[in-house]
Structure formats: C-alpha cells, structure tokens
Design an enzyme around this catalytic site. Structure first.
Site, PDB file in Angstrom:
ATOM      1  N   LYS A 111       0.811  55.429  63.874  1.00  9.28           N
ATOM      2  CA  LYS A 111       1.104  56.765  64.394  1.00  9.28           C
ATOM      3  C   LYS A 111      -0.104  57.647  64.126  1.00  9.28           C
ATOM      4  O   LYS A 111      -0.529  57.809  62.975  1.00  9.28           O
ATOM      5  CB  LYS A 111       2.341  57.319  63.706  1.00  9.28           C
ATOM      6  CG  LYS A 111       2.676  58.742  64.117  1.00  9.28           C
ATOM      7  CD  LYS A 111       4.018  59.156  63.534  1.00  9.28           C
ATOM      8  CE  LYS A 111       4.332  60.599  63.850  1.00  9.28           C
ATOM      9  NZ  LYS A 111       5.623  61.007  63.279  1.00  9.28           N
TER      10      LYS A 111
ATOM     11  N   ARG B 286      -0.775  67.134  59.141  1.00 13.70           N
ATOM     12  CA  ARG B 286      -0.263  65.809  58.770  1.00 13.70           C
ATOM     13  C   ARG B 286      -1.366  64.767  58.675  1.00 13.70           C
ATOM     14  O   ARG B 286      -1.107  63.573  58.712  1.00 13.70           O
ATOM     15  CB  ARG B 286       0.801  65.373  59.769  1.00 13.70           C
ATOM     16  CG  ARG B 286       1.969  66.297  59.698  1.00 13.70           C
ATOM     17  CD  ARG B 286       3.207  65.809  60.396  1.00 13.70           C
ATOM     18  NE  ARG B 286       4.203  66.840  60.158  1.00 13.70           N
ATOM     19  CZ  ARG B 286       4.985  67.373  61.064  1.00 13.70           C
ATOM     20  NH1 ARG B 286       4.955  66.931  62.281  1.00 13.70           N
ATOM     21  NH2 ARG B 286       5.809  68.344  60.748  1.00 13.70           N
TER      22      ARG B 286
ATOM     23  N   CYS C 267      10.279  65.576  57.913  1.00 11.66           N
ATOM     24  CA  CYS C 267       9.671  66.813  58.447  1.00 11.66           C
ATOM     25  C   CYS C 267      10.639  67.706  59.206  1.00 11.66           C
ATOM     26  O   CYS C 267      10.450  68.914  59.265  1.00 11.66           O
ATOM     27  CB  CYS C 267       8.437  66.491  59.281  1.00 11.66           C
ATOM     28  SG  CYS C 267       8.794  65.576  60.771  1.00 11.66           S
TER      29      CYS C 267
ATOM     30  N   SER D 179       6.187  63.803  73.345  1.00 16.56           N
ATOM     31  CA  SER D 179       6.536  65.080  73.973  1.00 16.56           C
ATOM     32  C   SER D 179       5.392  65.676  74.788  1.00 16.56           C
ATOM     33  O   SER D 179       5.591  66.127  75.917  1.00 16.56           O
ATOM     34  CB  SER D 179       7.006  66.064  72.896  1.00 16.56           C
ATOM     35  OG  SER D 179       5.995  66.266  71.923  1.00 16.56           O
TER      36      SER D 179
ATOM     37  N   GLU E 200      -2.463  48.750  59.352  1.00 15.03           N
ATOM     38  CA  GLU E 200      -1.144  49.386  59.204  1.00 15.03           C
ATOM     39  C   GLU E 200      -0.034  48.460  59.705  1.00 15.03           C
ATOM     40  O   GLU E 200       0.997  48.300  59.059  1.00 15.03           O
ATOM     41  CB  GLU E 200      -1.088  50.711  60.003  1.00 15.03           C
ATOM     42  CG  GLU E 200      -1.726  51.906  59.312  1.00 15.03           C
ATOM     43  CD  GLU E 200      -0.871  52.433  58.163  1.00 15.03           C
ATOM     44  OE1 GLU E 200       0.213  51.892  57.889  1.00 15.03           O
ATOM     45  OE2 GLU E 200      -1.309  53.410  57.516  1.00 15.03           O
TER      46      GLU E 200
ATOM     47  N   LYS F 120       2.018  55.104  68.606  1.00 10.71           N
ATOM     48  CA  LYS F 120       2.393  56.449  69.037  1.00 10.71           C
ATOM     49  C   LYS F 120       1.221  57.394  68.875  1.00 10.71           C
ATOM     50  O   LYS F 120       0.603  57.370  67.823  1.00 10.71           O
ATOM     51  CB  LYS F 120       3.561  56.902  68.169  1.00 10.71           C
ATOM     52  CG  LYS F 120       4.036  58.293  68.427  1.00 10.71           C
ATOM     53  CD  LYS F 120       5.125  58.629  67.460  1.00 10.71           C
ATOM     54  CE  LYS F 120       5.413  60.108  67.620  1.00 10.71           C
ATOM     55  NZ  LYS F 120       6.203  60.641  66.573  1.00 10.71           N
TER      56      LYS F 120
HETATM   57  C1  PBG Z   1       8.716  62.986  62.887  1.00 11.63           C
HETATM   58  C2  PBG Z   1       8.374  62.712  64.297  1.00 11.63           C
HETATM   59  C3  PBG Z   1       7.519  63.413  65.152  1.00 11.63           C
HETATM   60  C4  PBG Z   1       7.618  62.825  66.402  1.00 11.63           C
HETATM   61  C5  PBG Z   1       8.504  61.770  66.289  1.00 11.63           C
HETATM   62  N1  PBG Z   1       8.948  61.707  64.962  1.00 11.63           N
HETATM   63  C6  PBG Z   1       6.723  64.623  64.905  1.00 11.63           C
HETATM   64  C7  PBG Z   1       5.462  64.545  64.153  1.00 11.63           C
HETATM   65  O1  PBG Z   1       5.068  63.519  63.620  1.00 11.63           O
HETATM   66  O2  PBG Z   1       4.862  65.602  64.063  1.00 11.63           O
HETATM   67  C8  PBG Z   1       6.919  63.271  67.640  1.00 11.63           C
HETATM   68  C9  PBG Z   1       7.567  62.856  68.898  1.00 11.63           C
HETATM   69  C10 PBG Z   1       7.084  63.547  70.105  1.00 11.63           C
HETATM   70  O3  PBG Z   1       6.088  64.304  70.091  1.00 11.63           O
HETATM   71  O4  PBG Z   1       7.707  63.329  71.141  1.00 11.63           O
HETATM   72  N2  PBG Z   1       7.794  62.577  61.944  1.00 11.63           N
END
Ligand code: PBG
Length: 324
Positions: A196, A218, A121, A275, A234, A249
């Site tokens: 995730k 996504r 991505c 984040s 998973e 996550k």
């Molecule tokens: C890539 C990825 C993402 C994050 C980690 N690896 C973005 C997503 O899945 O949109 C997010 C990490 C974060 O928000 O700190 N696939």
C-alpha cells in the site's frame, strides 16, 4: 513479416472476441461500502459523486442491491460516531462495523462475502493508523498490533468472511492470524493490504471517513511510490505470515507492481482502484470529456490484464450493469 503477417486480420467482428485474452467478470469485483454510525439517511460523498455513506438502518438494503447485481463481495468501512486517541470504538461488539456485518448477514447469509477493513485510522481522533506516542509523534507499531488483533477478532465474531488489515503495520498479518486462530477463527482468510503506497489518491476516502491526519502523514507506514523491490519484500513477508490474498493499492498508478507481484508469487492478488481514481474518472465523465461506460471498462480490464484476480472498485455496481 508483413505482408504475410497482418495482425489486423484478427481484429474484425466476432473474430476479435475469439482471440480476446482477458475477460472481466462480475465475479472479480468487490464494492466498498461506507457505514456511518452518526447519520440517519444516505449521504453522498461530495468528492465521490454517486457514492454514499449509509446509516446502519440502510446497510443491509444496499448490500442486497449489490448482491442482486451478482457482485460477490463488499468491503466495509466504518465511520464511528466518536473517535478518540486510541481508536477504542473499533473493536466493541456493538460498534459500527460489527453491527453492519450482523445486519448484512441476517439479510443475506452466505449470498454475499463480507470483507472488513481492519485499521485504526477511521477510529482515531488524530487519524493515524495506530497508537501514537505524543512526545515523539511516532506510531507505536507493536502496541498497535494489540488493537488490530482485537478489531479482527471482533469482526470475525460478528460474522465477517474475510478480514483486510490496511495499516501497513509491521507484523500485522502474523498478529491477526494468531489472534484469529486462538479464538477459533482459523478458517477466516486474511486479505492483506500488502503493498500500500503513500498516495494522494486516498483524498476523497479521507473526506468520507473523516480520517485525515491532524498532524504528520502516513509516510512512516505507507510505501514510497518510487519503490518496487520494497513491494516484493512486503508481499513476501505477508505471505510468510499467512496472508491468503495480497493487495496492491492504488491500482492504476501501480499496475507494474500488480504485474510483478502476480508473476513472482502467483498468490491470489487483489488491486484496489481507490477513491481518487474513481473521482478523477467521474470528474472527466461528468464534464462529458470521457465516455463513462467505456472508460470504466478500460480501467477495470487493464487492472485484470496486469494480473489482479480481485478488483476492489467504487465502480463495481456500474461495472456489473455494463457487463450484463
Ligand atoms: C484505511 C484505508 C484507507 C483506504 C482504504 N483503507 C485510507 C488511507 O490509507 O488513508 C483508502 C481507500 C480509498 O482511497 O479508496 N487505512
């Protein structure tokens, strides 16, 4: 029963420390680093105050600073100068992450564990985590595996210590394991983003990586926040495919999943304090609404208490200072 039992007896002074059940150590932490191929000086991410994107020329310096704080590992994310429909700038020998790994390793060798995000991505013009069939707008799962294999092998070849596939593509762990082994990297572990969720808390990351989807979202690959049994399925698949560390996550809204996964599988478990979790806390502390040091400690100890062995957090550097 009260008055014979008084739980407050153990809550005073050093006795409190003696009966403390969970400890947070700097050894539990992983600091994410964004490396941007298109910049010449560090750029602060506006939605993540205090977190920067680094140019290749400064990534080793930043890694050294992290390592000197005692943090054992970093997780690298690349922002390429060019994106295309197929994410072709993700697996070249001189692409951004491969270059960053080599620079960090040249500076620090085995002093710092370099983990790399393996996903498309950040490299695709449309922001999806794989190859897209533009007629149906579907993510083409099995074609995507081919690219993920190439990315993982290119990272290992550049010197990555651990690869971390994050796209929630079916079969990704098995595909990557096979490709790594075939190329002589049977000792490179896989940390799989196994559970995730399709979360709003990735927003600031997507600002940083400029990886928002140009259409759709996504939800065809990431999990429904309402599901818990699905996370167990998973994780079971990823463990069977050879994942060495599994990840949940985001962290805070999914501590029940961290706990369940750790209890049911007992495998090394990571939690990603993402984040949006960082930005949320930062927004409150910068307004003086929360005490920053105490809030960071409380967040991280709760993730540890839930069962995480590894905590990936943008607060790793702050936490390392707090723990000193
Ligand atoms: C890539 C990825 C993402 C994050 C980690 N690896 C973005 C997503 O899945 O949109 C997010 C990490 C974060 O928000 O700190 N696939």
């Amino acid at each position: 029963m009260f008055p014979d039992v008084r739980l407050r007896r153990l809550r005073k002074g050093k006795i409190r420390n003696l009966v403390c059940e969970t400890t947070l150590s700097v050894n539990d932490l992983v600091q994410p680093i964004f490396v941007d191929e298109a910049i010449n000086f560090p750029v602060e991410i506006s939605s993540m105050p205090g977190i920067y994107k680094f140019p290749l020329s400064e990534v080793a310096k930043e890694a050294k600073e992290i390592s000197e704080l005692g943090i054992p590992a970093v997780l690298l994310f690349g922002v390429p100068a060019f994106k295309d429909e197929y994410g072709y700038s993700s697996f070249g020998e001189t692409d951004v992450v491969q270059e960053a790994i080599r620079r960090i390793k040249a500076e620090l060798e085995d002093k710092l564990v370099v983990i790399t995000d393996v996903c498309m991505c950040e490299y695709t013009s449309h922001g999806h985590c794989g190859i897209i069939d533009f007629e149906t707008e579907d993510l083409m799962n099995d074609q995507t595996l081919e690219i993920l294999r190439k990315i993982a092998v290119s990272h290992a070849r550049a010197g990555a210590d651990i690869v971390a596939p994050s796209g929630m593509i079916d079969g990704m762990v098995g595909a990557i394991r096979g490709a790594l082994d075939l190329n002589g990297f049977n000792n490179v572990p896989i940390m799989s983003y196994a559970a995730k969720y399709c979360s709003s808390f990735y927003g600031p990351f997507r600002d940083a990586a400029q990886s928002c989807c140009s259409f759709g979202d996504r939800s065809t690959n990431q999990m429904d926040p309402a599901n818990s049994n699905e996370a167990i399925r998973e994780v079971a698949l990823d463990v069977a495919e050879g994942a060495d560390i599994i990840m949940v996550k985001p962290a805070l809204p999914y501590l029940d999943i961290v706990y369940r996964v750790k209890t049911e599988f007992g495998v090394p478990t990571a939690a990603y304090n993402v984040s949006g979790e960082y930005s949320m806390l930062k927004a409150a502390t910068s307004n003086g609404w929360l005490d920053e040091k105490k809030a960071i400690y409380e967040v991280l100890i709760s993730i540890k208490r839930a069962g995480a062995d590894v905590i990936i957090t943008y607060f790793a550097k702050d936490a390392a200072c707090i723990l000193k």
